[in-house]
Design a protein around this motif. Structure first.
Motif, PDB file in Angstrom:
ATOM      1  N   TRP A   9       0.847  -1.198   0.000  1.00 28.07           N
ATOM      2  CA  TRP A   9       0.000   0.000   0.000  1.00 28.07           C
ATOM      3  C   TRP A   9       0.884   1.250   0.000  1.00 28.07           C
ATOM      4  N   GLN A  10       1.882   1.275   0.883  1.00 29.90           N
ATOM      5  CA  GLN A  10       2.785   2.421   0.975  1.00 29.90           C
ATOM      6  C   GLN A  10       3.539   2.625  -0.334  1.00 29.90           C
ATOM      7  N   GLU A  11       3.964   1.536  -0.936  1.00 30.10           N
ATOM      8  CA  GLU A  11       4.672   1.619  -2.215  1.00 30.10           C
ATOM      9  C   GLU A  11       3.762   2.199  -3.301  1.00 30.10           C
ATOM     10  N   LEU A  12       2.516   1.781  -3.323  1.00 30.15           N
ATOM     11  CA  LEU A  12       1.560   2.344  -4.281  1.00 30.15           C
ATOM     12  C   LEU A  12       1.379   3.840  -4.047  1.00 30.15           C
ATOM     13  N   ALA A  13       1.230   4.225  -2.791  1.00 33.41           N
ATOM     14  CA  ALA A  13       1.037   5.642  -2.466  1.00 33.41           C
ATOM     15  C   ALA A  13       2.213   6.488  -2.943  1.00 33.41           C
ATOM     16  N   GLU A  14       3.413   5.948  -2.846  1.00 33.99           N
ATOM     17  CA  GLU A  14       4.609   6.682  -3.253  1.00 33.99           C
ATOM     18  C   GLU A  14       4.795   6.696  -4.766  1.00 33.99           C
ATOM     19  N   ASN A  15       4.480   5.591  -5.423  1.00 34.02           N
ATOM     20  CA  ASN A  15       4.779   5.449  -6.846  1.00 34.02           C
ATOM     21  C   ASN A  15       3.625   5.786  -7.775  1.00 34.02           C
ATOM     22  N   VAL A  16       2.437   5.945  -7.234  1.00 35.23           N
ATOM     23  CA  VAL A  16       1.263   6.248  -8.048  1.00 35.23           C
ATOM     24  C   VAL A  16       0.583   7.477  -7.424  1.00 35.23           C
ATOM     25  N   PRO A  17       1.230   8.652  -7.544  1.00 37.60           N
ATOM     26  CA  PRO A  17       0.787   9.833  -6.796  1.00 37.60           C
ATOM     27  C   PRO A  17      -0.558  10.422  -7.224  1.00 37.60           C
ATOM     28  N   TRP A  18      -1.127   9.989  -8.324  1.00 35.87           N
ATOM     29  CA  TRP A  18      -2.407  10.531  -8.761  1.00 35.87           C
ATOM     30  C   TRP A  18      -3.589   9.876  -8.064  1.00 35.87           C
ATOM     31  N   LEU A  19      -3.333   8.887  -7.222  1.00 36.63           N
ATOM     32  CA  LEU A  19      -4.420   8.239  -6.501  1.00 36.63           C
ATOM     33  C   LEU A  19      -4.995   9.190  -5.449  1.00 36.63           C
ATOM     34  N   ASN A  20      -6.293   9.032  -5.181  1.00 38.08           N
ATOM     35  CA  ASN A  20      -6.930   9.815  -4.126  1.00 38.08           C
ATOM     36  C   ASN A  20      -7.866   8.912  -3.335  1.00 38.08           C
ATOM     37  N   ALA A  21      -8.619   9.485  -2.417  1.00 38.87           N
ATOM     38  CA  ALA A  21      -9.472   8.697  -1.524  1.00 38.87           C
ATOM     39  C   ALA A  21     -10.477   7.831  -2.278  1.00 38.87           C
ATOM     40  N   SER A  22     -10.918   8.264  -3.443  1.00 42.70           N
ATOM     41  CA  SER A  22     -11.905   7.483  -4.193  1.00 42.70           C
ATOM     42  C   SER A  22     -11.335   6.172  -4.722  1.00 42.70           C
ATOM     43  N   HIS A  23     -10.032   6.028  -4.715  1.00 41.07           N
ATOM     44  CA  HIS A  23      -9.377   4.811  -5.189  1.00 41.07           C
ATOM     45  C   HIS A  23      -9.162   3.787  -4.073  1.00 41.07           C
ATOM     46  N   GLY A  24      -9.641   4.076  -2.872  1.00 40.72           N
ATOM     47  CA  GLY A  24      -9.350   3.239  -1.702  1.00 40.72           C
ATOM     48  C   GLY A  24      -9.680   1.769  -1.872  1.00 40.72           C
ATOM     49  N   GLY A  25     -10.814   1.458  -2.472  1.00 41.16           N
ATOM     50  CA  GLY A  25     -11.212   0.055  -2.625  1.00 41.16           C
ATOM     51  C   GLY A  25     -10.266  -0.721  -3.506  1.00 41.16           C
ATOM     52  N   ILE A  26      -9.988  -0.189  -4.680  1.00 44.98           N
ATOM     53  CA  ILE A  26      -9.116  -0.919  -5.607  1.00 44.98           C
ATOM     54  C   ILE A  26      -7.675  -0.913  -5.120  1.00 44.98           C
ATOM     55  N   VAL A  27      -7.276   0.130  -4.399  1.00 46.32           N
ATOM     56  CA  VAL A  27      -5.931   0.139  -3.827  1.00 46.32           C
ATOM     57  C   VAL A  27      -5.821  -0.943  -2.754  1.00 46.32           C
ATOM     58  N   SER A  28      -6.870  -1.136  -1.980  1.00 44.54           N
ATOM     59  CA  SER A  28      -6.865  -2.209  -0.969  1.00 44.54           C
ATOM     60  C   SER A  28      -6.699  -3.576  -1.615  1.00 44.54           C
ATOM     61  N   ILE A  29      -7.473  -3.823  -2.658  1.00 44.85           N
ATOM     62  CA  ILE A  29      -7.377  -5.104  -3.358  1.00 44.85           C
ATOM     63  C   ILE A  29      -5.980  -5.272  -3.946  1.00 44.85           C
ATOM     64  N   THR A  30      -5.477  -4.213  -4.576  1.00 45.32           N
ATOM     65  CA  THR A  30      -4.150  -4.265  -5.191  1.00 45.32           C
ATOM     66  C   THR A  30      -3.077  -4.523  -4.144  1.00 45.32           C
ATOM     67  N   ALA A  31      -3.167  -3.847  -3.002  1.00 50.25           N
ATOM     68  CA  ALA A  31      -2.174  -4.027  -1.941  1.00 50.25           C
ATOM     69  C   ALA A  31      -2.221  -5.442  -1.375  1.00 50.25           C
ATOM     70  N   LEU A  32      -3.414  -5.983  -1.180  1.00 47.04           N
ATOM     71  CA  LEU A  32      -3.522  -7.360  -0.686  1.00 47.04           C
ATOM     72  C   LEU A  32      -2.878  -8.343  -1.654  1.00 47.04           C
ATOM     73  N   LEU A  33      -3.161  -8.167  -2.945  1.00 47.29           N
ATOM     74  CA  LEU A  33      -2.582  -9.064  -3.950  1.00 47.29           C
ATOM     75  C   LEU A  33      -1.065  -8.897  -4.036  1.00 47.29           C
ATOM     76  N   ALA A  34      -0.603  -7.652  -4.000  1.00 47.37           N
ATOM     77  CA  ALA A  34       0.842  -7.407  -4.061  1.00 47.37           C
ATOM     78  C   ALA A  34       1.533  -7.958  -2.821  1.00 47.37           C
ATOM     79  N   GLY A  35       0.866  -7.894  -1.676  1.00 47.26           N
ATOM     80  CA  GLY A  35       1.420  -8.495  -0.462  1.00 47.26           C
ATOM     81  C   GLY A  35       1.585 -10.000  -0.604  1.00 47.26           C
ATOM     82  N   ARG A  36       0.606 -10.641  -1.220  1.00 47.42           N
ATOM     83  CA  ARG A  36       0.713 -12.093  -1.466  1.00 47.42           C
ATOM     84  C   ARG A  36       1.826 -12.400  -2.463  1.00 47.42           C
ATOM     85  N   LEU A  37       2.004 -11.524  -3.450  1.00 46.69           N
ATOM     86  CA  LEU A  37       3.089 -11.710  -4.415  1.00 46.69           C
ATOM     87  C   LEU A  37       4.429 -11.686  -3.689  1.00 46.69           C
TER      88      LEU A  37
END
Length: 83
Positions: A9-37
């Motif tokens: 999640w932190q890596e996404l926040a740093e590397n994808v700076p155009w994200l905002n609060a409305s992206h929270g759901g898909i960022v959560s899913i992405t972070a969970l999957l990236a954590g498993r990776l």
């Protein structure tokens, strides 16, 4: 979310700076999957879902052009003296 997901999640926040609060759901899913990776527990179908999520966030080279984002212009401190 485990520590690997939080780190993703932190890596996404740093590397994808155009994200905002409305992206929270898909960022959560992405972070969970990236954590498993990171732990080696992501299945092939999970990896495909991660790829799709990253694309939806504009976080792939192919999808970045669709984002329409540019970094903020840096202010030149000397501009007022040399304009």
């Amino acid at each position: 979310m485990n520590d690997h997901g939080k780190a993703a999640w932190q890596e996404l926040a740093e590397n994808v700076p155009w994200l905002n609060a409305s992206h929270g759901g898909i960022v959560s899913i992405t972070a969970l999957l990236a954590g498993r990776l990171r732990t080696g527990t992501l299945s092939d179908s999970g990896a495909n879902l991660l790829r799709l999520c990253l694309g939806q966030l504009g976080a792939t080279p192919a999808d970045f052009g669709k984002v329409g984002w540019a970094p903020p212009a840096k202010e030149d401190p000397a501009a007022e003296y040399f304009s």
